[in-house]
Scaffold this active site. Structure first.
Site, PDB file in Angstrom:
ATOM      1  N   LEU A  59       0.826  -1.203   0.000  1.00 18.81           N
ATOM      2  CA  LEU A  59       0.000   0.000   0.000  1.00 18.81           C
ATOM      3  C   LEU A  59       0.856   1.247   0.000  1.00 18.81           C
ATOM      4  O   LEU A  59       0.620   2.181  -0.759  1.00 18.81           O
ATOM      5  CB  LEU A  59      -0.906  -0.002   1.231  1.00 18.81           C
ATOM      6  CG  LEU A  59      -2.073  -0.962   1.159  1.00 18.81           C
ATOM      7  CD1 LEU A  59      -2.891  -0.887   2.423  1.00 18.81           C
ATOM      8  CD2 LEU A  59      -2.940  -0.636  -0.055  1.00 18.81           C
TER       9      LEU A  59
ATOM     10  N   HIS B 247      -1.715 -10.407  17.649  1.00 14.73           N
ATOM     11  CA  HIS B 247      -3.134 -10.321  17.300  1.00 14.73           C
ATOM     12  C   HIS B 247      -3.915 -11.417  18.004  1.00 14.73           C
ATOM     13  O   HIS B 247      -3.539 -12.570  17.951  1.00 14.73           O
ATOM     14  CB  HIS B 247      -3.290 -10.462  15.782  1.00 14.73           C
ATOM     15  CG  HIS B 247      -4.621 -10.007  15.285  1.00 14.73           C
ATOM     16  ND1 HIS B 247      -5.773 -10.694  15.562  1.00 14.73           N
ATOM     17  CD2 HIS B 247      -4.988  -8.931  14.544  1.00 14.73           C
ATOM     18  CE1 HIS B 247      -6.794 -10.058  14.998  1.00 14.73           C
ATOM     19  NE2 HIS B 247      -6.350  -8.985  14.378  1.00 14.73           N
TER      20      HIS B 247
ATOM     21  N   ARG C 128      -6.295  -4.867  20.768  1.00 18.61           N
ATOM     22  CA  ARG C 128      -5.675  -6.167  20.525  1.00 18.61           C
ATOM     23  C   ARG C 128      -4.762  -6.628  21.647  1.00 18.61           C
ATOM     24  O   ARG C 128      -4.788  -7.796  22.033  1.00 18.61           O
ATOM     25  CB  ARG C 128      -4.848  -6.084  19.248  1.00 18.61           C
ATOM     26  CG  ARG C 128      -5.745  -5.889  18.078  1.00 18.61           C
ATOM     27  CD  ARG C 128      -4.975  -5.687  16.823  1.00 18.61           C
ATOM     28  NE  ARG C 128      -5.953  -5.635  15.746  1.00 18.61           N
ATOM     29  CZ  ARG C 128      -5.646  -5.411  14.490  1.00 18.61           C
ATOM     30  NH1 ARG C 128      -4.392  -5.207  14.137  1.00 18.61           N
ATOM     31  NH2 ARG C 128      -6.579  -5.398  13.580  1.00 18.61           N
TER      32      ARG C 128
HETATM   33  C1  LIG Z   1      -3.016 -11.009   7.840  1.00 19.51           C
HETATM   34  C2  LIG Z   1      -2.977  -9.531   8.034  1.00 19.51           C
HETATM   35  C3  LIG Z   1      -4.162  -8.819   8.136  1.00 19.51           C
HETATM   36  C4  LIG Z   1      -4.145  -7.437   8.303  1.00 19.51           C
HETATM   37  N1  LIG Z   1      -5.346  -6.771   8.390  1.00 19.51           N
HETATM   38  C5  LIG Z   1      -5.317  -5.425   8.506  1.00 19.51           C
HETATM   39  C6  LIG Z   1      -6.530  -4.684   8.542  1.00 19.51           C
HETATM   40  O1  LIG Z   1      -7.623  -5.241   8.457  1.00 19.51           O
HETATM   41  N2  LIG Z   1      -6.471  -3.342   8.629  1.00 19.51           N
HETATM   42  C7  LIG Z   1      -5.272  -2.696   8.696  1.00 19.51           C
HETATM   43  O2  LIG Z   1      -5.284  -1.481   8.758  1.00 19.51           O
HETATM   44  N3  LIG Z   1      -4.111  -3.371   8.668  1.00 19.51           N
HETATM   45  C8  LIG Z   1      -4.099  -4.712   8.578  1.00 19.51           C
HETATM   46  N4  LIG Z   1      -2.916  -5.399   8.551  1.00 19.51           N
HETATM   47  C9  LIG Z   1      -1.650  -4.676   8.529  1.00 19.51           C
HETATM   48  C10 LIG Z   1      -1.367  -4.125   7.155  1.00 19.51           C
HETATM   49  O3  LIG Z   1      -1.819  -4.999   6.190  1.00 19.51           O
HETATM   50  C11 LIG Z   1       0.100  -3.898   6.901  1.00 19.51           C
HETATM   51  O4  LIG Z   1       0.681  -3.271   7.952  1.00 19.51           O
HETATM   52  C12 LIG Z   1       0.299  -3.023   5.693  1.00 19.51           C
HETATM   53  O5  LIG Z   1      -0.424  -3.520   4.605  1.00 19.51           O
HETATM   54  C13 LIG Z   1       1.743  -2.903   5.335  1.00 19.51           C
HETATM   55  O6  LIG Z   1       1.855  -2.244   4.087  1.00 19.51           O
HETATM   56  P1  LIG Z   1       3.245  -1.817   3.519  1.00 19.51           P
HETATM   57  O7  LIG Z   1       2.987  -1.138   2.243  1.00 19.51           O
HETATM   58  O8  LIG Z   1       3.973  -1.064   4.550  1.00 19.51           O
HETATM   59  O9  LIG Z   1       4.078  -3.158   3.322  1.00 19.51           O
HETATM   60  P2  LIG Z   1       3.777  -4.509   2.503  1.00 19.51           P
HETATM   61  O10 LIG Z   1       2.430  -4.553   1.937  1.00 19.51           O
HETATM   62  O11 LIG Z   1       4.228  -5.611   3.364  1.00 19.51           O
HETATM   63  O12 LIG Z   1       4.747  -4.401   1.281  1.00 19.51           O
HETATM   64  C14 LIG Z   1       6.105  -4.599   1.359  1.00 19.51           C
HETATM   65  C15 LIG Z   1       6.680  -4.453  -0.008  1.00 19.51           C
HETATM   66  O13 LIG Z   1       8.071  -4.367   0.074  1.00 19.51           O
HETATM   67  C16 LIG Z   1       8.680  -5.241  -0.815  1.00 19.51           C
HETATM   68  N5  LIG Z   1       9.965  -5.588  -0.238  1.00 19.51           N
HETATM   69  C17 LIG Z   1      10.252  -5.964   1.028  1.00 19.51           C
HETATM   70  N6  LIG Z   1      11.558  -6.134   1.177  1.00 19.51           N
HETATM   71  C18 LIG Z   1      12.120  -5.863  -0.005  1.00 19.51           C
HETATM   72  C19 LIG Z   1      13.454  -5.844  -0.477  1.00 19.51           C
HETATM   73  N7  LIG Z   1      14.478  -6.121   0.298  1.00 19.51           N
HETATM   74  N8  LIG Z   1      13.668  -5.537  -1.781  1.00 19.51           N
HETATM   75  C20 LIG Z   1      12.626  -5.229  -2.617  1.00 19.51           C
HETATM   76  N9  LIG Z   1      11.376  -5.209  -2.195  1.00 19.51           N
HETATM   77  C21 LIG Z   1      11.114  -5.524  -0.913  1.00 19.51           C
HETATM   78  C22 LIG Z   1       7.733  -6.351  -1.006  1.00 19.51           C
HETATM   79  O14 LIG Z   1       7.944  -6.966  -2.242  1.00 19.51           O
HETATM   80  C23 LIG Z   1       6.410  -5.604  -0.950  1.00 19.51           C
HETATM   81  O15 LIG Z   1       6.117  -5.100  -2.231  1.00 19.51           O
HETATM   82  C24 LIG Z   1      -2.924  -6.774   8.385  1.00 19.51           C
HETATM   83  C25 LIG Z   1      -1.735  -7.482   8.282  1.00 19.51           C
HETATM   84  C26 LIG Z   1      -1.756  -8.851   8.142  1.00 19.51           C
HETATM   85  C27 LIG Z   1      -0.463  -9.587   8.116  1.00 19.51           C
END
Ligand SMILES: Cc1cc2nc3c(=O)[nH]c(=O)nc-3n(C[C@H](O)[C@H](O)[C@H](O)COP(=O)(O)OP(=O)(O)OC[C@H]3O[C@@H](n4cnc5c(N)ncnc54)[C@H](O)[C@@H]3O)c2cc1C
Ligand code: HEM
Ligand code: SF4
Ligand code: FES
Lengths: 235, 255, 637
Positions: free
Chosen positions: C43, C266, C330
């Protein structure tokens, strides 16, 4: 290329629409053709059938439709072959172990083969009857009928030709087998054509699927029953 | 432990895109019915490493049926014999002790094999890039509730939007066609007013891209919906076809 | 080092507006002269990459999956908060701000959180415009549900797949920019190091996971959007590939790591079924809207749930917290579940589970309504456990889910390395010691759509558009370092697999740095981790070569970093001898066993500085100032 040719040659949905439209046209043709074939069952020494044959080959409107029909068969075959070829190319290496029977119908998976069976049949059929009628393979006898208005007409005796053919077990066998292939082809093809055209709706799709029985069940049955009746019940 | 099983696996091994591959046979011993299919492969892989054999490469990430990464053709079925789930959601209780399981990668010209069970599905991304979006820049100012959307439309759009881009539809289709995947996106955006301004251009561009990628033509066998882990239905294909005809007949693009 | 959060002064509600006005702008014609690297396409990353490209910057985006659509954000189920107040139940930007600060147990910055609450409303507008099919009412307007830690309904959702739909929205915006040529997308490419020139971030080193090619990429700014590090526990609700590598390697270049021990456990996950377990599956918190949590009153009661009469059940959350009931935050819910299991009242074969029961809702609402709300979650549960949750109560147990800690960032989301930003779960910013449900999605999208596009411009305008010299020796050096580490890992050829080390580390972390922590345990854990790490570098067996798709090698690099991060988490937990939010120090609790904060000594962000391999890290404190909210003992009674 114009948008139209581009659509029907180079887009997958465009190619499909040709299949669906030609296919559905051929379905209506089948219905008409069958109505004609039932004339064979009149116990009148062939009068109804022979006169019907004359009508079908001389009326200019019907003649045009029959040319369109040939064009559509050709179009259907060519597009069908092209699609099948493209689809083969889309999976150059197949699965070592596959089990498609649970997720799709036999008919839908064998459309190309079923269609080819129909094509072979069509060729034989045209050779046997059309060519004979046109006098290319051999000359037919002539018969004379008195019409309702008292006029006399002399026509080719197609009826005798057909009756004779339908006493050949091989001919009847091929005919019946081909009608089975047609049934399977249309079991998938008829309803599939509506899906291709985007005509899907929770209310009407079940109706289309039921009506399909006329095309995949009754019509092939109708075609197949005629040679069988002739073979077994007429001498 | 009770209920544990021994299985024979036949797994497609292929060193890289160019190498010839073949099915190799491995034994999976003492498999718990509570394991997921991928956990079973994990265990097999650990034992292969201990034996000095290279572990089996396979795509996976979320392991809960939503990321669309996992992709195995198991016993002749995309994501295995059960319906409505991904490979990672398949549990070993669906198999019997002593069974032989054949595991292959998705097979399609548009999904070239990278290694073992890993294939390249970037074609899907390119199809979306061709038009699977609404062209709005960040910072729109109309309120989210400014346009009411009939619940039924929103729900149907959601049905389509649940596609996880796994490619099972392509794998299962005898023609390796991507029509279900494509239709899911086209249908979602056709059902929502936000998608309407671009609907004609979208469907044309996406279908053209599918052609370029080398996917086959849909012949309505419906195997895709049967194998789709999100059970995306055929109505979306019909809707996409309608969108396509409307676009072709009405758009001013003459070439 | 003085940690300057750069929070603008002035009234809380005007800080962001004022700050935006004061930020320098990049002339539209100049934007295309800047290159920006975005690592991660979840996201946070996808929204940032798309928004920056829309503004005219050249963006290079990276992810390790085969498609940006598969980032772990896809797995979020429950929903996203926004202060829209559509249900007219008294919500406001201030209330969302207040709930979030309180939910975080007063360990987050007021300024950041208020900004988050402000932009939350824009996020919903943005997503709807993209065609995100949020749930709607019969009248065609958006529906809301309630989530833990709040008494208003402000959570927008798309069935149980909210994260998926939001990510696909951001992915579609990203796809549009890829098509337009403004974003160059690198899939299956993992960032393995940061390139620094003159103390500023100027690029990254990556490994192509398909071919093994190690490359460098130059840019004027680098955005890390690489998600959380919950997988340090081996078992968590995170995706298998989730890792700390990008953030950790930036940390080693001088980016401070803040509050590493703040982990969210959680409460509603499917319990462990055996040693083979590779991940834990979350059952969305939204289930607590209609499910009731209970255990048998008697210890060791092995009867089936249906055979235990009503008066022999203990609905412990409803009993202890009458006003929030099953919807306590939580950390509170998790700790109470653990407490019941520790008392011997746990259910299931392992005794490590409590019931989440829908019988009452099903009889009140009907099975169809319950199915419409949670159908896919129920299916998921049935699939995994082989049990039917419409008939029997679910068994749930807490699991590691989210990491509030992360790279320290200022109000502009810049780390302590100039030009290096951290967004989404990878930073530490907005959730304090405990994140409220449905707030991570909000934060990831806020950072990517509405914060960083402004704040990056300020930095870029300062450094100017001069092209980065890709021939600078720093690039070759960074590349050589990565190659050396890869060679080293492949050369060990020891006897233990990477997974074995990972699992062992996970056991240590869960045992000593999990739901409850104490001084002796943490000290022990630190030693155990050091030993394990030393052993890893002597005895790990990484099969295969670099020049191919090699999943063992990928994982080895990630586990190597977890082995270092794990120690820092333990050190941080040791340092913070108070309890707050998800961090529960047994030494610091109220008489009723609730977490007891110590605001006099610990009202700060603990930001750690790397000083060298196997050297103790140095603590820097950013003192938290509360101007609007009064610090109180959290109470959900
Ligand atoms: C099962 C589950 C349910 C959840 N439900 C909710 C909810 O209902 N509501 C809510 O608000 N939050 C929820 N969360 C939390 C939320 O989903 C996450 O905190 C959030 O989506 C993280 O988004 P992000 O963009 O930071 O990282 P991520 O979506 O984890 O993306 C990480 C990105 O980084 C890339 N990446 C990582 N390391 C490297 C690297 N070394 N080199 C290149 N690329 C890399 C990956 O490829 C990926 O594209 C939930 C989490 C989980 C696990
Ligand atoms: C002459 C030889 C024939 C061949 C080679 C042939 C071949 C095919 C093929 C390959 C398809 C495509 C598969 C599919 O779309 O599912 C098809 C579809 C179809 N055929 Fe035929 N066919 C032949 C004759 C006929 C005849 C005689 C009829 C009808 C009277 C017919 C009706 C249809 C219909 C309705 C479809 C479905 C079109 C669609 O799904 O869009 N075909 N045919
Ligand atoms: S349509 Fe179904 S099978 Fe095809 S990619 Fe989407 S989820 Fe997978
Ligand atoms: S691993 Fe994500 S869907 Fe299977």
């Amino acid at each position: 290329m114009s948008w139209f040719t581009q659509t029907i040659f180079s887009t997958s949905v465009g190619r499909k629409v040709i299949m669906a439209l030609t296919g559905l046209f051929l379905c209506t043709f089948l219905a008409v053709h069958l109505a004609g074939n039932f004339q064979l069952l009149h116990n009148d020494g062939g009068k109804a059938f022979n006169l019907y044959t004359v009508f079908m080959t001389s009326n200019p409107l019907i003649k045009t439709i029959s040319y369109v029909n040939f064009a559509f068969i050709l179009g259907h075959v060519v597009w069908g072959a092209y699609i099948t070829y493209k689809n083969r190319q889309a999976r150059p290496t197949g699965y070592a172990y596959n089990d498609p029977g649970k997720t799709s119908s036999f008919s839908s998976r064998w459309m190309g083969v079923l269609g080819t069976m129909i094509l072979i049949f069509l060729i034989i059929h045209l050779k046997d009857f059309k060519m004979a009628y046109l006098g290319i393979t051999h000359k037919l006898d002539l018969v004379t009928y008195t019409l309702d208005n008292g006029d006399q007409v002399e026509v080719k005796n197609m009826y005798d030709e057909v009756i004779e053919e339908f006493h050949e077990p091989v001919v009847v066998g091929i005919y019946v087998l081909s009608m089975i292939a047609l049934g399977f082809h249309l079991y998938h093809g008829f309803q599939s054509a509506f899906q291709t055209l985007g005509l899907r709706h929770p209310k009407y799709t079940p109706v289309i699927k039921s009506a399909g029985f006329i095309f995949w069940g009754l019509i092939p049955l109708g075609f197949a029953i005629i040679p069988l009746i002739i073979f077994f019940c007429r001498n | 432990m009770s209920g544990h099983m021994n299985l024979t696996l036949k797994v497609w091994r292929q060193k890289d895109a160019k190498a010839a591959g073949k099915l190799e046979t491995y034994e999976a011993k003492d498999v718990s019915p509570d394991m997921s299919f991928l956990e079973m492969i994990d265990v097999v892989n650990e034992s292969l490493i201990k034996k000095g054999v290279e572990p089996i490469a396979f795509d996976h990430d979320c392991r809960e049926g939503i990321c669309g990464a996992c992709s195995m053709y198991i016993n002749g079925h995309a994501h295995g014999p059960k319906q409505g789930i991904t490979t990672c959601q398949l549990h070993m209780r669906s198999f019997k002790d002593g069974e032989t399981i054949t595991i292959e990668p998705w097979r399609a010209k548009a999904f070239p094999i990278i290694k073992d069970l890993v294939v390249d599905r970037s074609a899907f991304d390119r199809i979306i890039q061709a038009g699977g979006y609404v062209s709005v820049n960040t910072g729109v100012t109309i309120d989210a509730n400014a346009i009411a959307i009939p619940k039924e439309h929103a729900d149907n759009a959601m049905d389509a939007a649940t596609c996880i881009g796994c490619g099972a539809c392509v794998a299962a289709c005898k023609n390796a066609s991507a029509t279900l995947f494509l239709s899911a996106k086209v249908s979602q955006l056709a059902l929502l007013p936000q998608g309407h301004p671009e609907r004609a251009a979208r469907v044309e561009a996406m279908i053209d891209q599918m052609e370029l990628e080398g996917f086959g033509n849909c012949t309505n066998t419906e195997a895709c919906s049967a194998e789709c882990p999100k059970e995306i239905g055929q109505e979306h294909i019909a809707r996409m076809n309608r969108e396509f005809y409307a676009a072709k007949l009405s758009s001013s693009k003459t070439k | 080092m003085i940690l300057d959060s750069k929070i603008p002064d002035g009234p809380l509600a005007e800080k962001w507006t004022k700050h935006k006005f004061n930020l320098k702008l990049v002339n539209p014609a100049n934007k295309r002269k800047y290159n920006i690297i975005v690592v991660g396409t979840g996201l946070a990353g996808a929204s940032a990459a798309a928004s920056l490209a829309e503004l005219g910057y050249n963006v290079q985006a990276f992810c390790f999956q085969d498609s940006p659509r598969r980032a772990h954000s896809i797995a979020a189920q429950g929903g996203i908060n926004a202060a829209k107040n559509y249900p007219n139940d008294g919500d406001s930007v201030y209330r969302l701000f207040y709930d979030t600060v309180k939910g975080g147990d007063y360990r987050a910055r007021e300024g950041n959180v208020h900004r988050l609450a402000e932009v939350s409303v824009n996020i919903i507008d943005q997503c709807v415009a993209q065609g995100v099919p949020f749930a709607r009412e019969y009248g065609g307007l958006l529906d809301n549900r309630s989530f833990g830690g709040s008494q208003v309904s402000r959570t927008f959702y798309a069935r149980g797949q909210t994260g998926q739909q939001l990510l696909l929205g951001a992915y579609s915006a990203l796809s549009r920019q890829i098509h337009a040529g403004k974003v160059k997308m690198h899939t299956r490419e993992e960032m393995l190091d940061l390139v620094m020139i003159d103390g500023q971030a100027k690029g990254i080193v990556t490994r192509n996971l398909e071919t093994g090619a190690i490359d460098t990429h130059a840019a004027h700014a680098v955005l890390l959007c690489t998600g959380g590090y919950g997988n340090v526990f081996f078992l968590s609700t995170n995706a298998q590939g989730s890792n700390v590598t990008a953030a950790w390697r930036a940390h080693k270049h001088g980016a401070l790591f803040a509050n590493p021990c703040f982990t969210q456990i959680h409460p509603t996950c499917i319990p462990v079924s055996g040693d083979h377990q590779s991940k834990l599956t979350l059952m969305s918190e939204s289930l607590r809207n209609d499910g009731r949590v209970w255990v048998p009153k008697a210890k060791g009661d092995k009867r089936k749930a249906s055979e235990i009469p009503e008066d022999e059940r203990d609905y412990f959350l409803e009993r202890k917290y009458p006003s929030f009931g099953n919807l306590v935050p939580r950390d509170v819910a998790s700790r109470n579940a653990k407490e019941q299991c520790d008392l011997g009242k746990g259910v299931g074969t392992s005794g490590l589970a409590v019931y989440l029961d829908f019988a009452e809702s099903i009889s009140r609402l009907g099975e169809d309504t319950v199915r419409a709300r949670y159908g896919n979650l129920f299916d998921m549960y049935a699939q995994i456990t082989g049990e039917n949750p419409y008939k029997e109560p679910m068994r749930i147990y807490p699991a590691v889910h989210y990491t509030m800690g992360g790279l320290w960032v200022d109000y502009n989301l810049m780390t302590t390395i100039p030009g290096l930003y951290a967004l989404g779960e990878a930073n530490f910013s907005d959730h304090g010691a405990n994140r409220l449900g449905a707030s991570a999605l909000m934060q990831g999208l806020a950072d990517g759509y509405f914060v960083v596009p402004y704040t990056v411009g300020d930095y870029l305008a300062t450094i100017g558009p001069k092209a980065i010299d890709a021939k600078h020796p720093a690039f070759a050096e960074a590349k050589a370092k990565v190659e050396a580490q890869t060679k080293k890992l492949l050369a060990i050829k020891g006897t233990k697999t990477v997974a074995e080390y990972h699992r062992e580390l996970g056991h240590i972390m869960w045992e000593y740095c999990g739901m409850a922590r104490n001084d002796a345990g943490l000290r022990k854990a630190q030693v155990l981790i050091q030993e394990l790490r030393a052993d890893f570098w002597k005895n790990v067996n990484v099969t295969g070569t670099n020049e191919e798709l090699n999943q063992q090698l990928e994982r080895a690099g990630r586990v190597a970093d977890f082995l270092e991060l794990g120690e820092l988490m333990v050190v941080d937990a040791l340092n913070r001898s108070e309890s707050c939010g998800g961090h529960f120090r047994e030494e610091s609790q109220t008489e009723e066993g609730e977490a007891l904060r110590n605001d006099n000594d610990f009202c700060y962000v603990a930001a750690w500085e790397y000083t060298g391999d196997n050297q103790p890290e140095v603590l820097h404190k950013e003192v938290l100032k509360f101007e609007s909210v009064k610090l109180t003992q959290r109470s959900y009674k």
